[in-house]
Motif scaffolding. Structure first.
Motif, PDB file in Angstrom:
ATOM      1  N   PRO A   1     -12.002 -10.188  75.848  1.00 39.37           N
ATOM      2  CA  PRO A   1     -12.500  -9.166  74.932  1.00 39.37           C
ATOM      3  C   PRO A   1     -13.201  -8.031  75.650  1.00 39.37           C
ATOM      4  O   PRO A   1     -13.229  -6.900  75.173  1.00 39.37           O
ATOM      5  CB  PRO A   1     -13.453  -9.942  74.012  1.00 39.37           C
ATOM      6  N   ASP A   2     -13.791  -8.305  76.800  1.00 36.25           N
ATOM      7  CA  ASP A   2     -14.307  -7.249  77.680  1.00 36.25           C
ATOM      8  C   ASP A   2     -14.320  -7.823  79.089  1.00 36.25           C
ATOM      9  O   ASP A   2     -14.116  -9.014  79.299  1.00 36.25           O
ATOM     10  CB  ASP A   2     -15.698  -6.757  77.250  1.00 36.25           C
ATOM     11  N   GLN A   3     -14.561  -6.967  80.047  1.00 38.92           N
ATOM     12  CA  GLN A   3     -14.515  -7.398  81.444  1.00 38.92           C
ATOM     13  C   GLN A   3     -15.917  -7.642  82.011  1.00 38.92           C
ATOM     14  O   GLN A   3     -16.098  -7.687  83.228  1.00 38.92           O
ATOM     15  CB  GLN A   3     -13.798  -6.332  82.293  1.00 38.92           C
ATOM     16  N   GLY A   4     -16.898  -7.798  81.118  1.00 44.93           N
ATOM     17  CA  GLY A   4     -18.270  -8.027  81.551  1.00 44.93           C
ATOM     18  C   GLY A   4     -19.069  -6.742  81.467  1.00 44.93           C
ATOM     19  O   GLY A   4     -18.628  -5.695  81.939  1.00 44.93           O
ATOM     20  N   SER A   5     -20.256  -6.823  80.865  1.00 47.08           N
ATOM     21  CA  SER A   5     -21.050  -5.610  80.667  1.00 47.08           C
ATOM     22  C   SER A   5     -21.731  -5.139  81.947  1.00 47.08           C
ATOM     23  O   SER A   5     -22.106  -3.982  82.071  1.00 47.08           O
ATOM     24  CB  SER A   5     -22.110  -5.853  79.581  1.00 47.08           C
ATOM     25  N   ALA A   6     -21.914  -6.038  82.885  1.00 49.29           N
ATOM     26  CA  ALA A   6     -22.523  -5.660  84.167  1.00 49.29           C
ATOM     27  C   ALA A   6     -21.624  -6.136  85.298  1.00 49.29           C
ATOM     28  O   ALA A   6     -20.958  -7.165  85.185  1.00 49.29           O
ATOM     29  CB  ALA A   6     -23.913  -6.285  84.295  1.00 49.29           C
ATOM     30  N   ARG A   7     -21.606  -5.386  86.378  1.00 46.65           N
ATOM     31  CA  ARG A   7     -20.771  -5.750  87.520  1.00 46.65           C
ATOM     32  C   ARG A   7     -21.653  -6.146  88.697  1.00 46.65           C
ATOM     33  O   ARG A   7     -22.756  -5.610  88.878  1.00 46.65           O
ATOM     34  CB  ARG A   7     -19.877  -4.563  87.920  1.00 46.65           C
ATOM     35  N   LEU A   8     -21.159  -7.074  89.482  1.00 46.87           N
ATOM     36  CA  LEU A   8     -21.850  -7.451  90.699  1.00 46.87           C
ATOM     37  C   LEU A   8     -21.730  -6.319  91.720  1.00 46.87           C
ATOM     38  O   LEU A   8     -20.704  -5.655  91.811  1.00 46.87           O
ATOM     39  CB  LEU A   8     -21.239  -8.719  91.289  1.00 46.87           C
ATOM     40  N   PHE A   9     -22.797  -6.150  92.494  1.00 45.18           N
ATOM     41  CA  PHE A   9     -22.766  -5.193  93.611  1.00 45.18           C
ATOM     42  C   PHE A   9     -22.925  -5.974  94.898  1.00 45.18           C
ATOM     43  O   PHE A   9     -23.942  -6.673  95.094  1.00 45.18           O
ATOM     44  CB  PHE A   9     -23.890  -4.159  93.452  1.00 45.18           C
ATOM     45  N   LEU A  10     -21.954  -5.891  95.757  1.00 45.82           N
ATOM     46  CA  LEU A  10     -21.917  -6.693  96.958  1.00 45.82           C
ATOM     47  C   LEU A  10     -21.959  -5.819  98.195  1.00 45.82           C
ATOM     48  O   LEU A  10     -21.387  -4.726  98.206  1.00 45.82           O
ATOM     49  CB  LEU A  10     -20.646  -7.559  96.988  1.00 45.82           C
ATOM     50  N   LEU A  11     -22.620  -6.302  99.236  1.00 46.38           N
ATOM     51  CA  LEU A  11     -22.639  -5.608 100.511  1.00 46.38           C
ATOM     52  C   LEU A  11     -21.749  -6.355 101.494  1.00 46.38           C
ATOM     53  O   LEU A  11     -21.781  -7.587 101.581  1.00 46.38           O
ATOM     54  CB  LEU A  11     -24.080  -5.556 101.068  1.00 46.38           C
ATOM     55  N   GLY A  12     -20.937  -5.601 102.227  1.00 47.31           N
ATOM     56  CA  GLY A  12     -20.029  -6.225 103.165  1.00 47.31           C
ATOM     57  C   GLY A  12     -20.518  -6.070 104.588  1.00 47.31           C
ATOM     58  O   GLY A  12     -21.427  -5.327 104.882  1.00 47.31           O
TER      59      GLY A  12
END
Length: 286
Positions: A275-286
């Motif tokens: 129904p949605d792809q998530g209201s918040a996204r993870l922020f990752l450091l590489g």
């Protein structure tokens, strides 16, 4: 996710047309369309799709200079009664076909839209869909439509799009979520855009496991020279028929419920869609 619309009960034959309209000649272009509709009907088509703005031709200098002559007027119920379209109406009625054809439409409130007229099997004409995604300089002449549209022919359902609409995955997805088995896209692609022309519409087909019927103009003078390539794509995005980049053509293809069913069974994106792809996204450091 609501269940998908039932599959159609029988095959349906459609036609995608490419041809060269004359800028500003609504009556003449309607007569050309009538000839091509008759040709498609003789080959068994029940739906005929012609290019974007085919009636006035996609030629912005002419559309800007003569809005009265290039527009057709829609009444409050979206009906269009224009004597210049008589030959086209008669061809639809004689062939028992539904026609989708591009026009510049003037609405009762003064809005001017790029629209697809729908001519039904009795020859009645309605402003069926107003283009929602305007491209470039179109915004100087037209206003965007505000809602999608679904065309029902028998128990087949078709989302209506116009050219740049098909470049937005969410436009085709909205049609599919409304139960569309196919997506009809009158368009106006210019010479030099062949890569994008041949990528967007099979992508919309596979995205939504639905047939796509793409019509396009040909000919014209630079910078308004069009590149043809009219096509019909199956629900997995494979090309069922495609015209050359030049020359008049009427492609006639039969759409089959069994192919639609098999594709949707193998590729279940529509029912697996979150129904949605998530209201918040993870922020990752590489």
């Amino acid at each position: 996710m609501p269940p998908l619309a039932p599959l159609p009960s029988a095959p349906l034959t459609v036609a995608s047309v490419q041809a060269e309209p004359v800028p500003g000649d609504v009556a003449g272009n309607a007569s050309t369309a009538a000839r091509l509709v008759a040709r498609a009907a003789d080959a068994g088509a029940r739906i005929v799709v012609l290019p974007e703005l085919f009636l006035p031709a996609y030629h912005p200098p002419t559309l800007a200079a003569d809005p009265v002559g290039t527009d057709v007027a829609a009444a409050g119920d979206r009906t269009v009664d224009d004597p210049r379209l008589t030959a086209l109406s008669e061809a639809a009625a004689a062939g028992g076909v539904t026609v989708v054809i591009g026009a510049a439409v003037r609405h009762p409130d003064g809005r001017r839209t790029i629209s697809s007229l729908v001519v039904d099997r009795a020859g009645a004409v309605r402003a069926g869909y107003d283009k929602q995604q305007l491209w470039g300089g179109e915004r100087e002449l037209f206003v965007p439509g505000t809602q999608g549209a679904t065309l029902s022919v028998g128990d087949w359902r078709f989302g209506l799009g116009i050219c740049y609409d098909g470049c937005f995955p969410e436009h085709g997805r909205a049609a599919a979520l409304d139960g569309a088995h196919g997506y009809l896209c009158p368009s106006g692609y210019l010479t030099g855009s062949e890569h994008r022309r041949d990528l967007y519409y099979p992508a919309r087909a596979l995205d939504n496991t639905m047939y796509v019927v793409f019509a396009n103009s040909v000919g014209g003078a630079d910078p308004w020279r069009f590149n043809g390539g009219a096509a019909v794509y199956d629900p997995e995005g494979r090309t069922l028929a495609q015209a050359a980049d030049t020359g008049e053509e009427v492609l006639v293809v039969t759409l089959r419920p069994a192919q639609l069913a098999a594709t949707r069974a193998a590729h279940s994106m529509l029912v697996d869609r979150l129904p949605d792809q998530g209201s918040a996204r993870l922020f990752l450091l590489g």
